[in-house]
Design a protein around this motif. Structure first.
Motif, PDB file in Angstrom:
ATOM      1  N   PRO A  20       0.802  -1.237   0.000  1.00 19.61           N
ATOM      2  CA  PRO A  20       0.000   0.000   0.000  1.00 19.61           C
ATOM      3  C   PRO A  20       0.826   1.275   0.000  1.00 19.61           C
ATOM      4  O   PRO A  20       0.407   2.283  -0.573  1.00 19.61           O
ATOM      5  N   GLU A  21       2.001   1.265   0.652  1.00 25.36           N
ATOM      6  CA  GLU A  21       2.821   2.473   0.649  1.00 25.36           C
ATOM      7  C   GLU A  21       3.307   2.826  -0.759  1.00 25.36           C
ATOM      8  O   GLU A  21       3.361   4.005  -1.128  1.00 25.36           O
ATOM      9  N   VAL A  22       3.673   1.817  -1.522  1.00 26.12           N
ATOM     10  CA  VAL A  22       4.091   2.069  -2.905  1.00 26.12           C
ATOM     11  C   VAL A  22       2.912   2.582  -3.729  1.00 26.12           C
ATOM     12  O   VAL A  22       3.075   3.441  -4.598  1.00 26.12           O
ATOM     13  N   THR A  23       1.721   2.071  -3.439  1.00 32.47           N
ATOM     14  CA  THR A  23       0.542   2.565  -4.143  1.00 32.47           C
ATOM     15  C   THR A  23       0.304   4.036  -3.843  1.00 32.47           C
ATOM     16  O   THR A  23      -0.036   4.822  -4.746  1.00 32.47           O
ATOM     17  N   ASP A  24       0.471   4.435  -2.589  1.00 36.44           N
ATOM     18  CA  ASP A  24       0.314   5.849  -2.242  1.00 36.44           C
ATOM     19  C   ASP A  24       1.349   6.709  -2.953  1.00 36.44           C
ATOM     20  O   ASP A  24       1.053   7.821  -3.404  1.00 36.44           O
ATOM     21  N   ALA A  25       2.575   6.198  -3.057  1.00 31.50           N
ATOM     22  CA  ALA A  25       3.613   6.953  -3.763  1.00 31.50           C
ATOM     23  C   ALA A  25       3.291   7.071  -5.249  1.00 31.50           C
ATOM     24  O   ALA A  25       3.515   8.126  -5.869  1.00 31.50           O
ATOM     25  N   ALA A  26       2.748   6.003  -5.832  1.00 34.08           N
ATOM     26  CA  ALA A  26       2.353   6.076  -7.240  1.00 34.08           C
ATOM     27  C   ALA A  26       1.187   7.031  -7.437  1.00 34.08           C
ATOM     28  O   ALA A  26       1.083   7.689  -8.486  1.00 34.08           O
ATOM     29  N   PHE A  27       0.305   7.131  -6.455  1.00 32.48           N
ATOM     30  CA  PHE A  27      -0.801   8.078  -6.551  1.00 32.48           C
ATOM     31  C   PHE A  27      -0.297   9.523  -6.530  1.00 32.48           C
ATOM     32  O   PHE A  27      -0.844  10.398  -7.211  1.00 32.48           O
ATOM     33  N   GLU A  28       0.737   9.793  -5.743  1.00 30.15           N
ATOM     34  CA  GLU A  28       1.334  11.132  -5.740  1.00 30.15           C
ATOM     35  C   GLU A  28       2.043  11.415  -7.051  1.00 30.15           C
ATOM     36  O   GLU A  28       2.130  12.567  -7.477  1.00 30.15           O
ATOM     37  N   GLY A  29       2.550  10.387  -7.716  1.00 30.48           N
ATOM     38  CA  GLY A  29       3.155  10.549  -9.028  1.00 30.48           C
ATOM     39  C   GLY A  29       4.651  10.738  -8.963  1.00 30.48           C
ATOM     40  O   GLY A  29       5.207  11.225  -7.983  1.00 30.48           O
ATOM     41  N   PHE A  30       5.307  10.329 -10.056  1.00 31.90           N
ATOM     42  CA  PHE A  30       6.752  10.459 -10.173  1.00 31.90           C
ATOM     43  C   PHE A  30       7.130  11.435 -11.285  1.00 31.90           C
ATOM     44  O   PHE A  30       8.205  11.319 -11.870  1.00 31.90           O
ATOM     45  N   GLU A  31       6.248  12.383 -11.554  1.00 33.99           N
ATOM     46  CA  GLU A  31       6.550  13.337 -12.623  1.00 33.99           C
ATOM     47  C   GLU A  31       7.755  14.188 -12.271  1.00 33.99           C
ATOM     48  O   GLU A  31       8.673  14.367 -13.081  1.00 33.99           O
ATOM     49  N   ASN A  32       7.766  14.739 -11.054  1.00 31.34           N
ATOM     50  CA  ASN A  32       8.887  15.538 -10.565  1.00 31.34           C
ATOM     51  C   ASN A  32       9.290  15.010  -9.189  1.00 31.34           C
ATOM     52  O   ASN A  32       8.901  15.561  -8.160  1.00 31.34           O
ATOM     53  N   PRO A  33      10.044  13.920  -9.139  1.00 24.03           N
ATOM     54  CA  PRO A  33      10.364  13.337  -7.820  1.00 24.03           C
ATOM     55  C   PRO A  33      11.218  14.259  -6.962  1.00 24.03           C
ATOM     56  O   PRO A  33      11.151  14.207  -5.738  1.00 24.03           O
ATOM     57  N   GLU A  34      12.022  15.138  -7.575  1.00 22.13           N
ATOM     58  CA  GLU A  34      12.857  16.024  -6.771  1.00 22.13           C
ATOM     59  C   GLU A  34      12.046  17.107  -6.089  1.00 22.13           C
ATOM     60  O   GLU A  34      12.485  17.708  -5.109  1.00 22.13           O
ATOM     61  N   THR A  39      -3.699  -1.944  -8.542  1.00 22.22           N
ATOM     62  CA  THR A  39      -2.601  -1.319  -7.810  1.00 22.22           C
ATOM     63  C   THR A  39      -1.649  -2.362  -7.235  1.00 22.22           C
ATOM     64  O   THR A  39      -2.005  -3.552  -7.103  1.00 22.22           O
ATOM     65  N   PRO A  40      -0.435  -1.961  -6.860  1.00 23.99           N
ATOM     66  CA  PRO A  40       0.487  -2.895  -6.191  1.00 23.99           C
ATOM     67  C   PRO A  40      -0.020  -3.395  -4.844  1.00 23.99           C
ATOM     68  O   PRO A  40       0.507  -4.381  -4.328  1.00 23.99           O
ATOM     69  N   ALA A  41      -1.020  -2.739  -4.281  1.00 25.77           N
ATOM     70  CA  ALA A  41      -1.606  -3.218  -3.028  1.00 25.77           C
ATOM     71  C   ALA A  41      -2.609  -4.334  -3.244  1.00 25.77           C
ATOM     72  O   ALA A  41      -3.181  -4.849  -2.279  1.00 25.77           O
ATOM     73  N   GLY A  42      -2.869  -4.720  -4.503  1.00 24.61           N
ATOM     74  CA  GLY A  42      -3.821  -5.786  -4.774  1.00 24.61           C
ATOM     75  C   GLY A  42      -5.256  -5.308  -4.760  1.00 24.61           C
ATOM     76  O   GLY A  42      -6.159  -6.108  -4.464  1.00 24.61           O
ATOM     77  N   LYS A  43      -5.522  -4.045  -5.108  1.00 20.83           N
ATOM     78  CA  LYS A  43      -6.870  -3.492  -5.129  1.00 20.83           C
ATOM     79  C   LYS A  43      -7.154  -2.911  -6.509  1.00 20.83           C
ATOM     80  O   LYS A  43      -6.245  -2.492  -7.223  1.00 20.83           O
TER      81      LYS A  43
END
Length: 827
Positions: free
Chosen positions: A653-667, A702-706
């Motif tokens: 679930p934590e990785v899913t939350d990070a994917a929801f925030e997006g990796f467009e501008n990780p910095e 999602t990676p959380a299985g949902k």
């Protein structure tokens, strides 16, 4: 034709034709071809030198007429130019008597010779006589109407016309009859000069020209030129554009020169994000064209020895009639056809010649396209190191096609060929490619002979070895060493599970394929038709592998209960992982572990389009559409290698939350300790994105299985919004979203009761109630029942032949429902 012959050899008809070409005022403006290619100063020189010749010839011609001879009875002064030079002014001559006709003809011939010499000096007449041809053609202009002239020009030059040959009115006629012409631009003829001519000429007032001194401009006086890079070059308005503009003005609208796909994204929007490109699913281009050299060509040669009618009839008989719904083709749900397995299997021992032809023609294209799509996805997720390590092995990769009849090997070899071209760019054409060792399961001799033509250096097996029931070590009764097992780096098993009706048979088949895999990185590919039963077969295999063989965090052992509940065998699971399509190793959210369900609408499947070969088009009887959209469910797993441990990939679930925030501008992320990006930690689109006005809706696993529904509006991010509109079914999504909600799934009835069963059960219950009412018809009713029955409104009984309006029926039902509700409240 202009000639350089002597004046005595000139005929009267040639002179008359020449005069008609040049004497009329518009004649000089109608010079075409090479004359039109001259510079402005050169054209002006031609006009200056030709005018006296034309005037002299025209005057001489008029003197031959009787009217002019009569007018010569009175003496008068005439100016006649007898020379082709423009520098000498015309000299007055006294004409008191009519000149002899021979003298006039000599003068005409002399003028023609001088004009020909002049045109040749100016390089108007080339060696091929193009200038003569155009001048003769223009001379025939007056003999035609505008439409006949345009028609003759069309027949002579086709669609490419020399510039200036037709005027504006004739161009409009040409465009109306034949469409807009192509104007052929001629290259200016440059007269070679020894020195650069910087002279400037002007008229001297006496019909000649005088030279004017040209003052050289110093470099300091040069005026700088300003170039506006934003201003587009001026475009010439064509006749079609003019008509479009006029219609738009009449309708009160305007012409949109630029169109934006899917409303809305400006040109200034950035290109697709690199992470979006990395998460793309499927081939590039998205439509697969089957290679002619390795697939469609050899199959066409094989099928050419048999009747097309017989092959078509056999294929339709085997695969469900027109459209072949029971082949690799997926029939639409609206067809309401039973979900049956493919009638022919590669392991089938009894297969005739025509059945083998139908297998090649109907099944090979679909199996090849779907397998190639899955292999491209595996190559993306495992990277180039995985496939290049297989290529560089001592004996090359070992590949098994367990149920594709050889079509899977063809797809695998195309992957190897593409990777080898990247590894060795200067690879000569025709040189051998390290395909490795290939093995194909073919139960019948007819299919084996045909597959051997398509596949060189291939081993064919009549059946798969059963390693599930073979001892792995010496036993008490047999002390010999365990037999050596055959192992493969890649196993391709398309359409091999639906043919097994029982669930335990499918699990046993998958376990056997797993035992055939190389324990140090072997890859197993399972593929079925994109229908409910096909997905359930793949999901059941996935559940079995995760339960018994693949170790996951928190589940590293498998308890194998024997017949006696007191005895238990603990089996250590081995390393492994799911490569695609899942990015999680938990229970599938779209699968019911209790077994098959009916009336299911949501299931995990994907799509791949390919162009049908001609032989498949003939079998299907398709006359318009030549492509096929394959829908399939698949699973790709790797044995002995777990990238989650090697590369610290997380799926929770934590990785899913990070994917929801997006990796467009990780910095620029506000979340502390942001998790690192990896494609196997991203959610995957399990349905086509829904592109609405101003936002895009993505249904993701999602990676959380949902299963969740993410919304990407325009206000969230211009880059994410644009990429979301360009995304496709099956892509991994890395740029986040603004909102997320759980998606409601329709997984059917878990108890196995479908719509038909429910209707049958209700009919039986209603029939039993009617029988009970008939038995109690003579009994006395209770006082309470009478009271309650009095509350029910009197609904008239429909008589035979009587028509009751629908609104009356609904009204009566409403009254009965309200009365029953009131009675239940009172009770």
């Amino acid at each position: 034709m202009l000639s350089r012959s002597s004046a005595s050899g000139a005929s009267r008809s040639q002179s008359r034709e020449l005069f008609r070409t040049f004497a009329r005022p518009s004649g000089l403006r109608q010079l075409r071809g090479p004359v039109n290619r001259l510079k402005h100063t050169q054209q002006r020189t031609v006009v200056q030198k030709v005018l006296p010749l034309v005037a002299s010839s025209s005057l001489a011609h008029r003197r031959n007429t009787s009217d002019y001879a009569v007018s010569q009875c009175q003496p008068r002064r005439r100016f006649v130019s007898g020379s082709a030079s423009a520098d000498s002014p015309p000299q007055p001559i006294q004409s008191t008597e009519p000149e002899d006709i021979n003298t006039l003809i000599d003068r005409i011939g002399k003028n023609e010779a001088e004009m020909a010499q002049l045109l040749e000096d100016l390089e108007i007449l080339d060696e091929e006589g193009e200038g003569d041809e155009l001048i003769d053609l223009i001379g025939q202009r007056d003999e035609h109407t505008a439409e006949s002239w345009v028609h003759m020009i069309k027949q002579r030059f086709g669609d490419e016309l020399p510039e200036g040959l037709l005027d504006d009115a004739e161009l409009q006629i040409y465009a109306r009859l034949y469409g807009e012409p192509i104007i052929r631009q001629e290259v200016d003829l440059m007269i070679e000069e020894e020195e650069e001519d910087l002279s400037l000429l002007r008229e001297d007032g006496q019909g000649g020209w005088e030279e004017v001194d040209l003052e050289e401009i110093s470099p300091e006086d040069d005026v700088p030129l300003a170039y506006d890079m934003d201003v587009s070059p001026e475009e010439r308005e064509t006749i079609a554009m003019q008509r479009t503009r006029e219609v738009a003005e009449q309708l009160g609208g305007e012409i949109m020169l630029e169109e934006f796909e899917n409303e809305a994204v400006p040109d200034s929007a950035p290109r697709m994000h690199p992470l979006t490109l990395e998460g793309k699913f499927g081939t590039d281009p998205t439509t697969i064209h089957l290679p002619h050299d390795s697939v469609t060509g050899p199959i066409s040669v094989i099928l050419s020895e048999f009747s097309n009618k017989h092959i078509s009839e056999t294929a339709r008989r085997l695969f469900g009639g027109p459209g072949l719904p029971h082949s690799s083709t997926t029939a639409p749900p609206r067809a309401q056809l039973p979900q049956l397995p493919i009638a022919l299997s590669a392991s089938q021992r009894q297969m005739g010649e025509m059945e083998a032809n139908a297998y090649l023609a109907a099944l090979y294209p679909g199996i090849y396209a779907s397998t190639l799509s899955v292999m491209v996805e595996i190559r993306k997720r495992l990277g180039a190191d995985w496939i290049r390590s297989l290529i560089t092995k001592e004996a090359g990769p070992s590949v098994l096609d367990a149920s594709g009849g050889g079509a899977g090997i063809l797809a695998w070899r195309d992957i190897i060929r593409a990777e080898w071209e990247l590894m060795v760019p200067d690879h000569p054409a025709g040189a051998p490619i390290p395909f490795g060792r290939s093995t194909v399961l073919t139960g019948s001799d007819a299919l084996r002979r045909r597959a051997a033509i398509l596949l060189e250096n291939t081993t064919f097996l009549p059946r798969l070895p059963d390693y599930v029931h073979v001892r792995e070590k010496p036993t008490i009764h047999d002390s010999r060493k365990a037999p050596k097992r055959k192992q493969y780096d890649v196993i391709i098993a398309p359409h091999s599970l639906l043919g097994l009706e029982e669930e335990y048979e499918r699990k046993q088949h998958v376990e056997n394929l797993w035992s055939l895999l190389n324990p140090n990185g072997g890859v197993l590919i399972l593929l079925e038709k994109g229908r409910q039963k096909g997905f359930e077969a793949i999901a059941g295999a996935r559940e079995m592998l995760l339960k018994r063989h693949i170790a996951t965090p928190g589940s590293t052992e498998y308890d194998n209960f024997l017949e006696s509940p007191d005895q238990r065998e603990v089996i250590e699971k081995e390393r492994g992982m799911i490569i695609a399509p899942c990015t999680n190793h938990s229970t599938c959210p779209m699968h019911n572990s209790s077994g098959a369900t009916k009336n299911r609408r949501d299931f995990c499947h994907f799509e791949q389009r390919y162009i049908r070969p001609p032989f498949l088009q003939r079998i299907m009887g398709a006359k318009d559409r030549n492509h096929e959209d394959l829908k399939f469910s698949y699973l790709a797993v790797q044995r002995g290698v777990d990238l989650r441990q090697d590369q610290a990939i997380r799926q929770d679930p934590e990785v899913t939350d990070a994917a929801f925030e997006g990796f467009e501008n990780p910095e620029e992320s506000d979340i502390p300790n942001t998790l690192p990006f990896h494609p196997l930690s991203l959610p995957r689109a399990i349905y086509p994105p829904m592109k609405r006005r101003g936002h895009v809706i993505l249904d993701l696993c999602t990676p959380a299985g949902k299963i969740e529904r993410w919304t990407v509006p325009r206000s969230y991010s211009r880059q994410a919004y644009r990429d979301a509109r360009k995304s496709h079914w099956g892509d991994l999504w890395a740029l986040g979203a603004k909102t997320r909600i759980p998606r409601n799934l329709n997984l059917g009835d878990k108890h196995g009761e479908g719509k038909k069963e429910r209707l049958a059960r209700r009919a039986v219950a209603k029939a039993s109630e009617e029988e009970g009412e008939f038995e109690n018809e003579g009994e006395e009713e209770d006082e309470d029942d009478l009271i309650h029955d009095s509350d029910v409104p009197d609904v008239p009984v429909k008589k035979r032949g009587q028509h009751i309006p629908s609104w009356k029926k609904h009204n009566d039902k409403k009254k009965v429902r309200q009365a029953s509700n009131k009675r239940s409240v009172d009770e």
